[in-house]
Design a protein around this motif. Structure first.
Motif, PDB file in Angstrom:
ATOM      1  N   GLU A  24       0.827  -1.210   0.000  1.00  0.00           N
ATOM      2  CA  GLU A  24       0.000   0.000   0.000  1.00  0.00           C
ATOM      3  C   GLU A  24       0.858   1.256   0.000  1.00  0.00           C
ATOM      4  O   GLU A  24       0.547   2.247  -0.676  1.00  0.00           O
ATOM      5  CB  GLU A  24      -0.937  -0.004   1.218  1.00  0.00           C
ATOM      6  CG  GLU A  24      -2.012  -1.085   1.182  1.00  0.00           C
ATOM      7  CD  GLU A  24      -2.863  -1.018  -0.078  1.00  0.00           C
ATOM      8  OE1 GLU A  24      -3.219   0.095  -0.497  1.00  0.00           O
ATOM      9  OE2 GLU A  24      -3.169  -2.086  -0.645  1.00  0.00           O
ATOM     10  N   GLU A  25       1.950   1.221   0.749  1.00  0.00           N
ATOM     11  CA  GLU A  25       2.846   2.386   0.807  1.00  0.00           C
ATOM     12  C   GLU A  25       3.493   2.652  -0.550  1.00  0.00           C
ATOM     13  O   GLU A  25       3.593   3.802  -0.992  1.00  0.00           O
ATOM     14  CB  GLU A  25       3.924   2.156   1.869  1.00  0.00           C
ATOM     15  CG  GLU A  25       4.846   3.343   2.085  1.00  0.00           C
ATOM     16  CD  GLU A  25       5.828   3.134   3.217  1.00  0.00           C
ATOM     17  OE1 GLU A  25       6.672   4.022   3.441  1.00  0.00           O
ATOM     18  OE2 GLU A  25       5.768   2.075   3.883  1.00  0.00           O
ATOM     19  N   LEU A  26       3.922   1.584  -1.225  1.00  0.00           N
ATOM     20  CA  LEU A  26       4.557   1.741  -2.535  1.00  0.00           C
ATOM     21  C   LEU A  26       3.547   2.216  -3.585  1.00  0.00           C
ATOM     22  O   LEU A  26       3.874   3.041  -4.445  1.00  0.00           O
ATOM     23  CB  LEU A  26       5.190   0.419  -2.968  1.00  0.00           C
ATOM     24  CG  LEU A  26       6.445  -0.006  -2.184  1.00  0.00           C
ATOM     25  CD1 LEU A  26       6.840  -1.432  -2.542  1.00  0.00           C
ATOM     26  CD2 LEU A  26       7.604   0.945  -2.450  1.00  0.00           C
ATOM     27  N   ILE A  27       2.332   1.702  -3.517  1.00  0.00           N
ATOM     28  CA  ILE A  27       1.296   2.137  -4.462  1.00  0.00           C
ATOM     29  C   ILE A  27       0.978   3.621  -4.265  1.00  0.00           C
ATOM     30  O   ILE A  27       0.829   4.376  -5.227  1.00  0.00           O
ATOM     31  CB  ILE A  27       0.027   1.280  -4.306  1.00  0.00           C
ATOM     32  CG1 ILE A  27       0.286  -0.144  -4.825  1.00  0.00           C
ATOM     33  CG2 ILE A  27      -1.151   1.908  -5.045  1.00  0.00           C
ATOM     34  CD1 ILE A  27      -0.862  -1.098  -4.604  1.00  0.00           C
ATOM     35  N   GLU A  28       0.901   4.017  -2.999  1.00  0.00           N
ATOM     36  CA  GLU A  28       0.603   5.417  -2.704  1.00  0.00           C
ATOM     37  C   GLU A  28       1.708   6.341  -3.213  1.00  0.00           C
ATOM     38  O   GLU A  28       1.447   7.434  -3.705  1.00  0.00           O
ATOM     39  CB  GLU A  28       0.424   5.591  -1.193  1.00  0.00           C
ATOM     40  CG  GLU A  28       0.012   7.001  -0.792  1.00  0.00           C
ATOM     41  CD  GLU A  28      -0.245   7.129   0.702  1.00  0.00           C
ATOM     42  OE1 GLU A  28      -0.269   8.263   1.196  1.00  0.00           O
ATOM     43  OE2 GLU A  28      -0.402   6.084   1.375  1.00  0.00           O
ATOM     44  N   TYR A  29       2.965   5.869  -3.120  1.00  0.00           N
ATOM     45  CA  TYR A  29       4.089   6.691  -3.582  1.00  0.00           C
ATOM     46  C   TYR A  29       4.113   6.785  -5.106  1.00  0.00           C
ATOM     47  O   TYR A  29       4.416   7.815  -5.686  1.00  0.00           O
ATOM     48  CB  TYR A  29       5.412   6.110  -3.076  1.00  0.00           C
ATOM     49  CG  TYR A  29       6.604   6.978  -3.414  1.00  0.00           C
ATOM     50  CD1 TYR A  29       6.970   8.037  -2.597  1.00  0.00           C
ATOM     51  CD2 TYR A  29       7.354   6.747  -4.566  1.00  0.00           C
ATOM     52  CE1 TYR A  29       8.050   8.851  -2.908  1.00  0.00           C
ATOM     53  CE2 TYR A  29       8.435   7.550  -4.894  1.00  0.00           C
ATOM     54  CZ  TYR A  29       8.784   8.599  -4.060  1.00  0.00           C
ATOM     55  OH  TYR A  29       9.851   9.407  -4.386  1.00  0.00           O
ATOM     56  N   GLY A  30       3.805   5.661  -5.759  1.00  0.00           N
ATOM     57  CA  GLY A  30       3.795   5.644  -7.221  1.00  0.00           C
ATOM     58  C   GLY A  30       5.063   5.047  -7.806  1.00  0.00           C
ATOM     59  O   GLY A  30       5.945   4.595  -7.097  1.00  0.00           O
TER      60      GLY A  30
END
Length: 339
Positions: free
Chosen positions: A275-281
């Motif tokens: 989720e953190e990586l997806i949010e960062y892009g």
């Protein structure tokens, strides 16, 4: 009678689901093939009791987390314990199991944390004696530790039974520099096992050191355990700043954002990390080749480990290692106070 039949039917259905899941389990998965793998076992004997323990630690991929400017090293540990008489017969003397992961050097540039995902922690047997479904990926990892301990004696349960009975949840102490996971068994058991993941963030270019210990506690012998010291040096910079030669050296893979969730199990990424990586892009970088230097600690500092156990306990050393399981007394006293 109808209620009893319904319970039997439900139990049969659960058993069938477990068997089918194990039979349909893939032969090879990322969980079965860590990039690095270490095993240790230990036997101690005292007062007519032989206590055996074995543990297996694996390290998987390490995604780079831009928001934290850190490489997130993913580890898992599986530990099993058993107690036998001097003649080889089973004797119930497994009372507590514990895992301790402790930062030793360069603490400012590393951080230990754990996922709250229920598929990343468990223990057997359940405190209430019932079975519960658990992740299929635990099967082979549990098999590794069980086959390793079998050189001492025959582990009472199969990997399939261990997996199907793992319990999500345990006692926990965490002070930012130390992770302590503890499982208390009531009453004492002959064979026990646990399964646990943790993550270690390391800043680029930093060398850190931490220890990992896996312990079995019980009456008479007090403690049997294994311990490693890990020394890890993270790449000197973020993947986006690396040359192609450096990327190849560290096995850097670029994961398209739309494939991250699909591949998260294969890459052994915690849901929180995904989720953190997806949010960062984009881009998402995952390192597959980050060497770790590991040294086993022998002999084990028995008094240090027991002190740690007593630190978070309401019981004295005499009570914890006496002939009577104190957790049974605690349960009985609670029941008496309600009656």
């Amino acid at each position: 009678m109808m209620l009893r039949n319904r319970k039997v039917a439900v139990n049969m259905l659960i058993a069938a689901v477990l068997i089918m899941n194990i039979l349909l389990m893939p032969v090879v998965s990322a969980y079965e093939n860590p990039v690095y793998n270490w095993k240790l076992k230990k036997a101690v004997s005292y007062g007519g009791i032989n206590a055996y323990t074995a543990a297996d630690v694996g390290r998987f991929t390490a995604p780079y987390i831009p928001s934290r400017n850190a490489y997130e090293y993913n580890y898992r540990i599986t530990g099993v314990g058993e107690t036998r008489t001097s003649s080889g017969g089973s004797t119930a003397a497994c009372r507590v199991q514990a895992v301790e992961i402790k930062e030793l050097e360069n603490k400012a540039n590393q951080a230990m944390w754990t996922s709250t995902d229920s598929q990343r922690i468990g223990a057997w047997p359940r405190s209430d004696g019932n079975s519960a479904y658990y992740a299929n990926v635990a099967y082979t990892i549990s098999s590794i530790a069980i086959s390793y301990i079998n050189s001492y004696a025959n582990f009472a349960i199969s990997a399939a039974t261990l997996v199907s009975s793992l319990l999500s949840g345990c006692d926990e102490q965490q002070d930012g520099e130390t992770i302590w996971r503890e499982w208390e068994y009531d009453p004492d058991k002959t064979d026990v096992g646990h399964f646990f993941w943790w993550l270690n963030d390391i800043k680029p270019g930093q060398t850190v050191k931490f220890s990992v210990g896996d312990y079995l506690f019980g009456p008479s012998y007090e403690v049997a355990g294994v311990k490693w010291t890990f020394t890890v040096t993270a790449p000197s910079r973020a993947p986006s700043k690396m040359t192609e030669v450096e990327k190849k050296k560290y096995g850097i893979e670029v994961i398209p954002l739309n494939q991250l969730k699909t591949r998260s199990s294969e890459l052994n990424l915690a849901p929180e990390t995904v989720e953190e990586l997806i949010e960062y892009g984009e881009p998402v970088y995952v390192a597959h080749n980050l060497p770790v230097e590991v040294v086993s600690c022998e002999p084990l500092d028995k008094e240090e480990v027991i002190s740690k156990l007593l630190e978070g306990s309401k019981y004295s050393r005499k009570e914890l290692f006496g002939p009577v399981n104190p957790f049974v007394n605690k349960t009985n006293k609670s029941e008496e106070s309600l009656s």
